[in-house]
Design an enzyme around this catalytic site. Structure first.
Site, short mmCIF file in Angstrom:
data_model
loop_
_atom_site.label_atom_id
_atom_site.label_comp_id
_atom_site.label_asym_id
_atom_site.label_seq_id
_atom_site.Cartn_x
_atom_site.Cartn_y
_atom_site.Cartn_z
N ALA A 67 0.85 -1.29 -0.07
CA ALA A 67 -0.07 -0.21 0.05
C ALA A 67 0.99 1.35 0.04
O ALA A 67 2.20 1.35 0.44
CB ALA A 67 -0.77 -0.09 1.19
N GLY A 110 0.62 -5.13 0.51
CA GLY A 110 -0.52 -5.09 -0.34
C GLY A 110 0.11 -5.79 -1.63
O GLY A 110 -0.76 -6.28 -2.42
N GLU A 113 0.00 -9.41 -1.42
CA GLU A 113 -1.37 -9.69 -1.21
C GLU A 113 -2.12 -9.69 -2.92
O GLU A 113 -2.94 -10.60 -3.14
CB GLU A 113 -2.26 -8.78 -0.51
CG GLU A 113 -2.06 -9.01 1.08
CD GLU A 113 -2.50 -7.81 2.13
OE1 GLU A 113 -2.20 -6.73 1.84
OE2 GLU A 113 -3.13 -8.29 3.02
N GLU A 133 4.09 -5.27 7.29
CA GLU A 133 3.00 -4.26 7.97
C GLU A 133 3.37 -4.05 9.53
O GLU A 133 3.09 -2.97 9.86
CB GLU A 133 1.66 -4.64 7.67
CG GLU A 133 1.11 -4.39 6.16
CD GLU A 133 1.25 -5.84 5.27
OE1 GLU A 133 2.04 -6.67 5.63
OE2 GLU A 133 0.63 -5.81 4.29
C1 HXC Z 1 5.16 4.45 -0.79
C2 HXC Z 1 7.08 3.73 -1.34
C3 HXC Z 1 6.71 2.34 -0.72
C4 HXC Z 1 5.53 2.08 -0.24
C5 HXC Z 1 8.68 2.17 -1.38
N1 HXC Z 1 8.38 3.36 -1.49
N2 HXC Z 1 7.76 1.40 -0.72
N3 HXC Z 1 6.35 4.67 -1.23
N4 HXC Z 1 4.62 3.25 -0.23
N5 HXC Z 1 4.85 1.10 0.18
C6 HXC Z 1 9.08 4.65 -2.31
C7 HXC Z 1 10.29 5.15 -1.27
O1 HXC Z 1 9.51 6.15 -0.29
C8 HXC Z 1 11.11 5.63 -2.42
O2 HXC Z 1 10.72 6.99 -3.04
C9 HXC Z 1 11.12 4.74 -3.27
O3 HXC Z 1 9.83 4.08 -3.32
C10 HXC Z 1 12.12 3.69 -3.26
O4 HXC Z 1 12.00 3.16 -2.01
P1 HXC Z 1 13.78 2.93 -0.97
O5 HXC Z 1 13.13 2.63 0.14
O6 HXC Z 1 14.42 4.26 -1.45
O7 HXC Z 1 14.33 1.74 -1.84
P2 HXC Z 1 15.31 0.64 -1.23
O8 HXC Z 1 16.06 1.08 -0.13
O9 HXC Z 1 15.62 -0.31 -2.46
O10 HXC Z 1 14.01 -0.41 -0.20
C11 HXC Z 1 13.02 -1.02 -0.99
C12 HXC Z 1 11.94 -1.30 0.20
C13 HXC Z 1 11.61 -0.42 1.02
C14 HXC Z 1 12.51 -2.62 0.97
C15 HXC Z 1 10.56 -2.04 -0.71
O11 HXC Z 1 11.08 0.83 0.14
C16 HXC Z 1 10.17 -0.66 1.78
O12 HXC Z 1 10.51 -1.18 2.57
N6 HXC Z 1 9.36 -0.06 1.61
C17 HXC Z 1 8.01 -0.56 2.47
C18 HXC Z 1 7.30 -1.62 2.24
C19 HXC Z 1 6.19 -2.07 3.12
O13 HXC Z 1 6.29 -1.44 4.42
N7 HXC Z 1 5.18 -2.39 2.62
C20 HXC Z 1 4.09 -2.75 3.17
C21 HXC Z 1 3.12 -1.29 3.16
S1 HXC Z 1 1.38 -1.40 4.21
P3 HXC Z 1 11.29 8.30 -2.19
O14 HXC Z 1 10.61 9.29 -3.36
O15 HXC Z 1 10.67 8.43 -0.87
O16 HXC Z 1 12.73 8.34 -2.35
C22 HXC Z 1 0.82 -2.42 3.40
C23 HXC Z 1 -0.95 -2.59 3.95
C24 HXC Z 1 -1.77 -3.06 2.88
O17 HXC Z 1 0.87 -2.97 2.22
C25 HXC Z 1 -3.32 -3.10 3.31
C26 HXC Z 1 -4.10 -3.30 2.19
C27 HXC Z 1 -4.98 -2.42 1.66
#
Ligand code: HXC
Length: 259
Positions: A67, A110, A113, A133
């Protein structure tokens, strides 16, 4: 269809519609608009007889990192309660035609998912799956706690959801999340090959087979077998079933028409 911002939708080729998640700057984070575009695209594909299968990909580097956390940050409890995204997920879930995912790189939260909404997953050996998450103080919200258990069993589902750790493509395959692992350059090609093959099969049988298999997630063996028998019986009334059997007898290729 409206102008699409967050996904690219191909023309139908060999019965396959390809949806490419297209927010590379945000690792294809699934913001509301992206989910709405996917749901609208799939709704239209249900009604389009030319579409026999759908291929979902995030491109060469990343499938989807979950997400959109930046968007999520602005929602309080009432905002989450009124969030339209669950309705988009329900529409994606209800898509009755086969969906094949081609997954390279991260499929997280997500994104994992969404991958589990697809019927078959082909992964590049650079793929990583996870439900991180917990690190945000939340839990999976698009079926992760439910579909993951059914896909990989309780212990691995607990491990992924409680620790936030990622697993590799090979582990995903060993645990049943993925059916094949290939080199990343081949992921899309292999997934497309499968989708195109499925697109040549009799569509009503494909649809009923998908429905019956998905039903196994949520019913008893007895009622699942009952559903299978009814679907099997219903197929005896289709032209494609007669054509399939006739083609076998006549030692020729079948010509399925979807009737
Ligand atoms: C918004 C995101 C994002 C996310 C990455 N980005 N994941 N933006 N939402 N989920 C953006 C970062 O802000 C960054 O942009 C760019 O993508 C690259 O990410 P980096 O972190 O710089 O890259 P890296 O160091 O290679 O790490 C990659 C990664 C990390 C491991 C995927 O980005 C990460 O942990 N992302 C979050 C993953 C996560 O927690 N997912 C679950 C989300 S909650 P900028 O512009 O800032 O440089 C969820 C709930 C679902 O999914 C519910 C269902 C409705």
């Amino acid at each position: 269809m409206q102008d699409l911002q967050d996904i690219i939708v191909s023309d139908v080729q060999k019965g396959v519609l390809t949806i490419t998640l297209n927010r590379p700057e945000a690792y294809n984070a699934l913001r509301t608009n992206l989910l709405q575009e996917m749901a609208d695209t799939l709704d239209a594909a249900v009604l389009n007889d030319d579409v026999k299968a759908v291929l979902v990909t995030g491109g060469e580097k990343v499938f989807a990192a979950g997400a959109d956390i930046k968007e999520m940050a602005s929602l309080d409890a009432v905002g989450v309660m009124n969030d339209p995204r669950p309705t988009y997920w329900r529409r994606i879930n209800a898509f009755p035609k086969p969906m094949v995912a081609a997954v390279n790189g991260f499929a997280l939260g997500g994104g994992c998912e969404l991958m589990m909404h697809c019927d078959i997953v082909i992964a590049g050996d650079n793929a990583q799956f996870g439900q991180p998450e917990i690190n945000l103080g939340i839990i999976p919200g698009a079926g992760g706690t439910q579909r993951l258990v059914r896909a990989v069993g309780k212990s691995m589902a607990m491990q992924l959801v409680l620790s936030g750790e990622f697993i590799s493509a090979e582990q995903g395959r060993d645990f049943g999340l993925v059916s094949e692992v290939v080199i990343p350059e081949r992921t899309l090609e292999r997934a497309r090959q499968l989708a195109e093959k499925i697109a040549t099969k009799p569509p009503i049988a494909v649809r009923l087979a998908k429905e019956a298999i998905l039903k196994s997630y949520e019913t008893t063996l007895d009622s699942g077998l009952n559903l299978e028998r009814k679907a099997f019986t219903m197929l005896a009334a289709t032209e494609d079933r007669n054509e399939g059997i006739a083609a076998f007898m006549e030692k020729r290729k079948p010509n399925f028409t979807g009737k």
